[in-house]
Design a protein around this motif. Structure first.
Motif, mmCIF file in Angstrom:
data_model
loop_
_atom_site.group_PDB
_atom_site.id
_atom_site.type_symbol
_atom_site.label_atom_id
_atom_site.label_comp_id
_atom_site.label_asym_id
_atom_site.label_seq_id
_atom_site.Cartn_x
_atom_site.Cartn_y
_atom_site.Cartn_z
ATOM 1 N N LEU A 19 0.823 -1.211 0.000
ATOM 2 C CA LEU A 19 0.000 0.000 0.000
ATOM 3 C C LEU A 19 0.857 1.261 0.000
ATOM 4 C CD1 LEU A 19 -2.804 -1.035 2.511
ATOM 5 C CD2 LEU A 19 -3.014 -0.753 0.032
ATOM 6 N N LEU A 20 1.931 1.268 0.781
ATOM 7 C CA LEU A 20 2.817 2.432 0.799
ATOM 8 C C LEU A 20 3.502 2.639 -0.548
ATOM 9 C CD1 LEU A 20 4.377 2.002 4.336
ATOM 10 C CD2 LEU A 20 3.081 3.989 3.555
ATOM 11 N N MET A 21 3.955 1.553 -1.156
ATOM 12 C CA MET A 21 4.602 1.665 -2.461
ATOM 13 C C MET A 21 3.623 2.142 -3.539
ATOM 14 S SD MET A 21 7.802 0.899 -2.335
ATOM 15 C CE MET A 21 8.985 0.067 -1.319
ATOM 16 N N LEU A 22 2.394 1.646 -3.491
ATOM 17 C CA LEU A 22 1.392 2.088 -4.462
ATOM 18 C C LEU A 22 1.071 3.575 -4.300
ATOM 19 C CD1 LEU A 22 -1.080 -0.926 -4.572
ATOM 20 C CD2 LEU A 22 0.522 -0.185 -6.339
ATOM 21 N N GLU A 23 0.993 4.036 -3.068
ATOM 22 C CA GLU A 23 0.743 5.468 -2.831
ATOM 23 C C GLU A 23 1.911 6.298 -3.342
ATOM 24 O OE1 GLU A 23 -1.323 8.828 -1.751
ATOM 25 O OE2 GLU A 23 -2.058 6.766 -1.738
#
Length: 92
Positions: A19-23
């Motif tokens: 999720l952090l990488m996608l954001e």
């Protein structure tokens, strides 16, 4: 720690990493599509900042990438310990 809890924590950290990488990727690809006041940065429904100027968007993206890398690095020791324990218990 109980192996079930360790698996749960490892999976949660892996999901949080994704999720952090996608954001971070989403912010990085935002580019110059910014109105006069800036854009709002949200993560998991929580507002991080409501007016991020165009010049600061890459800084926020890099911050999300670094946070994703940190959560990934936190999950690696737990996963390796779990995997090596499960391999050593298999009968020969």
């Amino acid at each position: 720690m109980n192996p079930k809890i360790r698996w749960l924590v490892s999976i949660a950290l892996a999901i949080f990493t994704v999720l952090l990488m996608l954001e971070g990727l989403q912010l990085w690809s935002h580019g110059s599509v910014v109105d006069g006041n800036g854009i709002g940065v949200y993560f998991l429904g929580l507002e991080i900042n409501d007016r991020v100027l165009e010049a600061n968007i890459p800084n926020y993206a890099i911050g999300f990438f670094i946070a994703g890398l940190c959560t990934l690095l936190m999950s690696i020791p737990s996963l390796t310990r779990l995997l090596f324990k499960s391999i050593s218990r298999t009968p020969v």
